[in-house]
Design a protein around this motif. Structure first.
Motif, PDB file in Angstrom:
ATOM      1  N   GLY A 103       0.678  -1.118   0.065  1.00  0.00           N
ATOM      2  CA  GLY A 103      -0.144  -0.009  -0.150  1.00  0.00           C
ATOM      3  C   GLY A 103       0.820   1.534  -0.046  1.00  0.00           C
ATOM      4  O   GLY A 103       0.247   2.412   0.043  1.00  0.00           O
ATOM      5  N   THR A 104       2.230   1.143  -0.132  1.00  0.00           N
ATOM      6  CA  THR A 104       3.077   2.521  -0.039  1.00  0.00           C
ATOM      7  C   THR A 104       3.979   2.251  -1.365  1.00  0.00           C
ATOM      8  O   THR A 104       4.170   1.255  -1.879  1.00  0.00           O
ATOM      9  CB  THR A 104       3.808   2.524   1.156  1.00  0.00           C
ATOM     10  OG1 THR A 104       4.795   1.335   1.296  1.00  0.00           O
ATOM     11  CG2 THR A 104       2.857   2.197   2.502  1.00  0.00           C
ATOM     12  N   ASP A 105       4.923   3.328  -1.409  1.00  0.00           N
ATOM     13  CA  ASP A 105       6.070   3.102  -2.345  1.00  0.00           C
ATOM     14  C   ASP A 105       7.298   2.950  -1.546  1.00  0.00           C
ATOM     15  O   ASP A 105       8.367   3.202  -2.193  1.00  0.00           O
ATOM     16  CB  ASP A 105       6.216   4.498  -3.073  1.00  0.00           C
ATOM     17  CG  ASP A 105       5.009   4.655  -4.045  1.00  0.00           C
ATOM     18  OD1 ASP A 105       4.443   3.462  -4.555  1.00  0.00           O
ATOM     19  OD2 ASP A 105       4.679   5.645  -4.234  1.00  0.00           O
ATOM     20  N   PHE A 106       7.399   2.639  -0.376  1.00  0.00           N
ATOM     21  CA  PHE A 106       8.541   2.284   0.325  1.00  0.00           C
ATOM     22  C   PHE A 106       8.980   0.920  -0.125  1.00  0.00           C
ATOM     23  O   PHE A 106       8.378  -0.164   0.092  1.00  0.00           O
ATOM     24  CB  PHE A 106       8.187   2.180   1.910  1.00  0.00           C
ATOM     25  CG  PHE A 106       8.024   3.490   2.580  1.00  0.00           C
ATOM     26  CD1 PHE A 106       8.995   4.488   2.467  1.00  0.00           C
ATOM     27  CD2 PHE A 106       6.726   3.760   2.971  1.00  0.00           C
ATOM     28  CE1 PHE A 106       8.685   5.327   3.376  1.00  0.00           C
ATOM     29  CE2 PHE A 106       6.512   4.807   3.470  1.00  0.00           C
ATOM     30  CZ  PHE A 106       7.220   5.803   3.803  1.00  0.00           C
ATOM     31  N   ARG A 125       8.742   5.062  10.150  1.00  0.00           N
ATOM     32  CA  ARG A 125       8.872   4.176  11.259  1.00  0.00           C
ATOM     33  C   ARG A 125       8.211   2.802  11.016  1.00  0.00           C
ATOM     34  O   ARG A 125       8.732   1.798  11.272  1.00  0.00           O
ATOM     35  CB  ARG A 125       8.429   4.766  12.491  1.00  0.00           C
ATOM     36  CG  ARG A 125       9.445   5.882  12.951  1.00  0.00           C
ATOM     37  CD  ARG A 125       9.295   6.340  14.401  1.00  0.00           C
ATOM     38  NE  ARG A 125       7.705   6.873  14.585  1.00  0.00           N
ATOM     39  CZ  ARG A 125       7.381   8.081  14.771  1.00  0.00           C
ATOM     40  NH1 ARG A 125       8.461   8.978  14.602  1.00  0.00           N
ATOM     41  NH2 ARG A 125       6.178   8.284  14.869  1.00  0.00           N
ATOM     42  N   ARG A 126       7.076   2.875  10.247  1.00  0.00           N
ATOM     43  CA  ARG A 126       6.468   1.698   9.917  1.00  0.00           C
ATOM     44  C   ARG A 126       7.216   0.879   9.045  1.00  0.00           C
ATOM     45  O   ARG A 126       7.230  -0.458   8.847  1.00  0.00           O
ATOM     46  CB  ARG A 126       5.034   2.004   9.453  1.00  0.00           C
ATOM     47  CG  ARG A 126       3.887   1.979  10.636  1.00  0.00           C
ATOM     48  CD  ARG A 126       2.444   2.062  10.229  1.00  0.00           C
ATOM     49  NE  ARG A 126       2.301   3.007   9.023  1.00  0.00           N
ATOM     50  CZ  ARG A 126       1.858   4.469   9.050  1.00  0.00           C
ATOM     51  NH1 ARG A 126       1.757   4.799  10.318  1.00  0.00           N
ATOM     52  NH2 ARG A 126       1.881   5.118   7.850  1.00  0.00           N
ATOM     53  N   ALA A 127       7.688   1.658   8.123  1.00  0.00           N
ATOM     54  CA  ALA A 127       8.539   0.808   6.664  1.00  0.00           C
ATOM     55  C   ALA A 127       9.748   0.281   7.522  1.00  0.00           C
ATOM     56  O   ALA A 127      10.181  -0.729   7.037  1.00  0.00           O
ATOM     57  CB  ALA A 127       8.734   1.731   5.767  1.00  0.00           C
ATOM     58  N   ASP A 128      10.413   0.917   8.188  1.00  0.00           N
ATOM     59  CA  ASP A 128      11.547   0.187   9.110  1.00  0.00           C
ATOM     60  C   ASP A 128      11.043  -0.768   9.725  1.00  0.00           C
ATOM     61  O   ASP A 128      11.861  -2.008   9.678  1.00  0.00           O
ATOM     62  CB  ASP A 128      11.990   1.573  10.240  1.00  0.00           C
ATOM     63  CG  ASP A 128      12.814   2.296   9.344  1.00  0.00           C
ATOM     64  OD1 ASP A 128      13.129   2.449   8.483  1.00  0.00           O
ATOM     65  OD2 ASP A 128      13.474   3.467  10.023  1.00  0.00           O
TER      66      ASP A 128
END
Length: 116
Positions: free
Chosen positions: A13-16, A45-48
């Motif tokens: 749901g993201t571009d990370f 922080r969620r991506a990490d």
């Protein structure tokens, strides 16, 4: 460049981005320690956390080759939760060996399930 099959390509749901599709023809992007400040966005922080959980689910505490893992995402964890597993360490090599420091990962991300 080793491709880690089954490893998520990005945070849903993201571009990370978590992985690369192909090697960089202009050279390998080196892994550098990036400072994580307290005012980082919650999405970062969620991506990490999601990336560290994916690393743990895929490799646990065994050494792993950098391969197609994104250098930018690794750099946010490098030197703390993800450390070099070889000496000398070449931060600009797709063959570099890394490992998760489980104690540091549990301290920094207590919400993650790192007990398997």
């Amino acid at each position: 460049m080793l491709k880690h099959r089954g490893f998520p390509g990005r945070l849903p749901g993201t571009d990370f981005q978590f992985t690369l599709r192909r090697a960089n023809p202009r050279g390998v992007t080196p892994i550098v320690r990036r400072e994580r400040y307290a005012d980082r966005r919650p999405a970062d922080r969620r991506a990490d956390a999601a990336f560290l959980q994916a690393l743990w689910d895929h490799f646990a505490d065994t050494p792993f080759e950098r391969g197609n893992l994104d250098a930018g995402r690794l750099s946010w964890l490098f030197g703390r939760e993800v450390v070099a597993a070889e000496d000398p360490f070449d931060p600009a090599s797709y063959d570099a060996l890394l490992r998760i420091d489980a104690a540091a990962a549990r301290a920094a991300f207590p919400e993650l399930d790192l007990d398997r």
